[in-house]
Design an enzyme around this catalytic site. Structure first.
Site, PDB file in Angstrom:
ATOM      1  N   ASP A   1      -2.037  10.568  -3.128  1.00 28.31           N
ATOM      2  CA  ASP A   1      -2.223   9.432  -3.893  1.00 28.31           C
ATOM      3  C   ASP A   1      -2.258   9.953  -5.580  1.00 28.31           C
ATOM      4  O   ASP A   1      -2.116   9.225  -6.501  1.00 28.31           O
ATOM      5  CB  ASP A   1      -3.391   8.927  -3.530  1.00 28.31           C
ATOM      6  CG  ASP A   1      -3.091   7.753  -2.577  1.00 28.31           C
ATOM      7  OD1 ASP A   1      -3.091   8.092  -1.181  1.00 28.31           O
ATOM      8  OD2 ASP A   1      -2.758   6.712  -2.808  1.00 28.31           O
TER       9      ASP A   1
ATOM     10  N   LYS B   1      -5.358  10.294   1.774  1.00 27.83           N
ATOM     11  CA  LYS B   1      -6.079   9.434   2.691  1.00 27.83           C
ATOM     12  C   LYS B   1      -7.169  10.197   3.123  1.00 27.83           C
ATOM     13  O   LYS B   1      -7.124  11.376   3.827  1.00 27.83           O
ATOM     14  CB  LYS B   1      -5.278   8.848   3.973  1.00 27.83           C
ATOM     15  CG  LYS B   1      -5.701   8.101   5.140  1.00 27.83           C
ATOM     16  CD  LYS B   1      -6.488   6.901   4.395  1.00 27.83           C
ATOM     17  CE  LYS B   1      -5.635   5.803   3.452  1.00 27.83           C
ATOM     18  NZ  LYS B   1      -6.427   5.089   2.726  1.00 27.83           N
TER      19      LYS B   1
ATOM     20  N   ARG C   1       0.981  -1.318  -0.027  1.00 30.62           N
ATOM     21  CA  ARG C   1       0.083  -0.058  -0.012  1.00 30.62           C
ATOM     22  C   ARG C   1       0.829   1.332  -0.095  1.00 30.62           C
ATOM     23  O   ARG C   1       2.083   1.155   0.276  1.00 30.62           O
ATOM     24  CB  ARG C   1      -1.062  -0.172   1.172  1.00 30.62           C
ATOM     25  CG  ARG C   1      -0.363  -0.304   2.402  1.00 30.62           C
ATOM     26  CD  ARG C   1      -0.887   0.343   3.636  1.00 30.62           C
ATOM     27  NE  ARG C   1      -0.728   1.887   3.482  1.00 30.62           N
ATOM     28  CZ  ARG C   1       0.294   2.502   3.489  1.00 30.62           C
ATOM     29  NH1 ARG C   1       1.494   2.232   3.919  1.00 30.62           N
ATOM     30  NH2 ARG C   1       0.196   3.806   3.678  1.00 30.62           N
ATOM     31  N   GLY C   2       0.034   2.349  -0.255  1.00 34.54           N
ATOM     32  CA  GLY C   2       1.121   3.719  -0.263  1.00 34.54           C
ATOM     33  C   GLY C   2       1.367   3.699  -1.697  1.00 34.54           C
ATOM     34  O   GLY C   2       1.561   2.779  -2.769  1.00 34.54           O
TER      35      GLY C   2
ATOM     36  N   ARG D   1      -6.468  -0.762  -7.317  1.00 30.35           N
ATOM     37  CA  ARG D   1      -7.004   0.344  -6.613  1.00 30.35           C
ATOM     38  C   ARG D   1      -7.066   1.393  -7.737  1.00 30.35           C
ATOM     39  O   ARG D   1      -6.148   1.779  -8.237  1.00 30.35           O
ATOM     40  CB  ARG D   1      -5.811   0.508  -5.472  1.00 30.35           C
ATOM     41  CG  ARG D   1      -5.821  -0.614  -4.364  1.00 30.35           C
ATOM     42  CD  ARG D   1      -5.240  -0.222  -3.353  1.00 30.35           C
ATOM     43  NE  ARG D   1      -5.967   0.650  -2.214  1.00 30.35           N
ATOM     44  CZ  ARG D   1      -5.713   1.164  -1.212  1.00 30.35           C
ATOM     45  NH1 ARG D   1      -4.247   1.314  -1.103  1.00 30.35           N
ATOM     46  NH2 ARG D   1      -6.527   1.981  -0.780  1.00 30.35           N
TER      47      ARG D   1
ATOM     48  N   GLY E   1       3.477   5.234  -3.905  1.00 28.51           N
ATOM     49  CA  GLY E   1       4.771   5.075  -4.479  1.00 28.51           C
ATOM     50  C   GLY E   1       5.131   3.531  -4.524  1.00 28.51           C
ATOM     51  O   GLY E   1       5.518   2.971  -5.369  1.00 28.51           O
TER      52      GLY E   1
ATOM     53  N   CYS F   1      -1.874   9.365   8.067  1.00 26.28           N
ATOM     54  CA  CYS F   1      -1.799   8.388   7.156  1.00 26.28           C
ATOM     55  C   CYS F   1      -0.306   7.781   7.207  1.00 26.28           C
ATOM     56  O   CYS F   1       0.402   8.230   8.151  1.00 26.28           O
ATOM     57  CB  CYS F   1      -2.292   8.415   5.633  1.00 26.28           C
ATOM     58  SG  CYS F   1      -2.461   6.777   5.154  1.00 26.28           S
TER      59      CYS F   1
HETATM   60  C1  RUB Z   1      -2.030   5.870   1.544  1.00 31.42           C
HETATM   61  C2  RUB Z   1      -2.044   7.302   1.408  1.00 31.42           C
HETATM   62  C3  RUB Z   1      -0.493   7.897   1.442  1.00 31.42           C
HETATM   63  C4  RUB Z   1      -0.307   8.262  -0.097  1.00 31.42           C
HETATM   64  C5  RUB Z   1       1.243   8.614  -0.321  1.00 31.42           C
HETATM   65  O1  RUB Z   1      -3.282   5.134   1.502  1.00 31.42           O
HETATM   66  O2  RUB Z   1      -2.969   7.914   1.302  1.00 31.42           O
HETATM   67  O3  RUB Z   1      -0.556   9.265   2.018  1.00 31.42           O
HETATM   68  O4  RUB Z   1      -0.363   6.950  -0.876  1.00 31.42           O
HETATM   69  O5  RUB Z   1       1.956   7.553   0.229  1.00 31.42           O
HETATM   70  P1  RUB Z   1      -3.361   3.690   1.453  1.00 31.42           P
HETATM   71  P2  RUB Z   1       3.775   7.387  -0.476  1.00 31.42           P
HETATM   72  O6  RUB Z   1      -2.825   3.129   2.761  1.00 31.42           O
HETATM   73  O7  RUB Z   1      -4.965   3.369   1.429  1.00 31.42           O
HETATM   74  O8  RUB Z   1      -2.668   3.034   0.325  1.00 31.42           O
HETATM   75  O9  RUB Z   1       4.366   8.692  -0.144  1.00 31.42           O
HETATM   76  O10 RUB Z   1       4.294   6.309   0.353  1.00 31.42           O
HETATM   77  O11 RUB Z   1       3.436   7.128  -1.747  1.00 31.42           O
END
Ligand code: RUB
Length: 309
Positions: A194, A205, A16-17, A59, A19, A125
């Site tokens: 995102d 989030k 998740r996340g 997603r 990146g 988040c």
């Molecule tokens: C994750 C989320 C993170 C962004 C950025 O949501 O909202 O703030 O994805 O993250 P989920 P990053 O847990 O539902 O995937 O900086 O790691 O890309």
């Protein structure tokens, strides 16, 4: 790992996340291209497009996913041999992964400059990019304190406090609804994204938008840390970013929900923060005000309005 397994792990949020999702998808495409035993270039193209569709359906909100897939799959259109296509996909996938990791490092350097000694920050988040800025500021010897939210329902805040704790950063863990109570003590809100629309609106989030609103009320700055591949080219066309709504069982156990037939549990997992509540977006190419989102889409993602005509 086979591609369908990666897709399942993205869907169930083991990966998740934005990146991490993009890098995992690209890795899956690379490995899939390497293992496909296609009889012709045309078959290879078809099989790769089907694989990309499986990943894309996991997603809907994180635009890093279609952007990364588009980048890696581009040589499919121009390659003249099957082995050339396979090779080009592998090279692009590896280049994407390298530049994605490098982008986080660059964002950390640039973001840390916006964090001052003595600052109290709030993050929401679990954003790799936002946390990289915080950890880098701490590494530079700045005395900082962080408030991290729980992040209902999936509690990504637990991942965040683990990282902050391991870095030795003084951290306060709060429930999401405590943000307004503490906002007057916060010097800077720092979150990830995102997706970022051409008008500078930031999708992150669920709960980010009310945090930004509370920050705006007390004139606390809001900074978003986001790689350029989080910008959403199709918003140039007025296309809206889909907000994922996940299963109700993440919020309430199924039996409880079933005992309440008049209650519908809603679980949107992202929200939209208007550009007016965002002070700065830190990308690996530099810090920009949200109003300059179009320049990132045009200059760094290579999408221009002409492409849609
Ligand atoms: C994750 C989320 C993170 C962004 C950025 O949501 O909202 O703030 O994805 O993250 P989920 P990053 O847990 O539902 O995937 O900086 O790691 O890309």
């Amino acid at each position: 790992m086979v591609l369908s397994e990666t897709a399942a792990r993205i869907k169930n949020m083991e990966i998740r996340g934005a990146g991490r999702i993009a890098r995992a998808a690209v890795e899956a495409l690379r490995d899939h291209a390497d293992t496909l035993d296609s009889s012709s270039l045309d078959t290879f193209r078809r099989e790769m497009r089907a694989a990309a569709d499986i990943l894309l359906s996991t997603r809907p909100t994180a635009v890093s996913l279609p952007n990364a897939i588009r980048y890696v799959m581009a040589p499919l259109e121009t390659a003249s041999t099957l082995s050339g296509a396979r090779q080009a996909i592998r090279e692009r996938a590896e280049a994407f992964i390298r530049s994605s990791l490098h982008a986080v490092d660059r964002i950390a350097e640039i973001g840390a400059r916006h964090i001052s000694d003595g600052d109290t920050l709030l993050t929401h988040c679990n954003s790799e990019a936002a946390l990289a800025c915080i950890v880098e500021a701490h590494r530079q010897g700045k005395e900082i304190e962080v408030y991290a939210t729980e992040v209902r329902p999936r509690r990504q805040g637990l991942l965040t406090i683990r990282t902050l704790n391991d870095a030795g950063i003084a951290t306060n863990y709060i429930v999401d609804s405590a943000v307004r109570h503490f906002i007057k003590d916060i010097d800077l809100v720092l979150v990830g994204a995102d997706a970022i629309a051409v008008n500078g609106a930031v999708v992150n989030k669920i709960g980010t938008a009310p945090i930004a609103l509370a920050a705006h009320e007390v004139r606390t700055s809001v900074i978003v840390a986001a790689e350029t591949y989080k910008f959403a080219p199709r918003t140039i066309l007025g296309e809206r970013i889909e907000i994922e709504e996940r299963d109700a069982s993440e919020v309430l156990p199924r039996e409880t929900a079933e005992s309440l037939p008049h209650v519908r549990v809603r679980n949107p997992v992202f929200d939209v923060t208007p550009a007016a509540y965002v002070d700065l977006i830190i990308t690996e190419k530099g810090a920009i005000p949200p109003e300059l989102a179009y320049t990132i889409i045009r200059e760094y993602l290579g999408w221009s309005i002409e492409e849609f005509r």
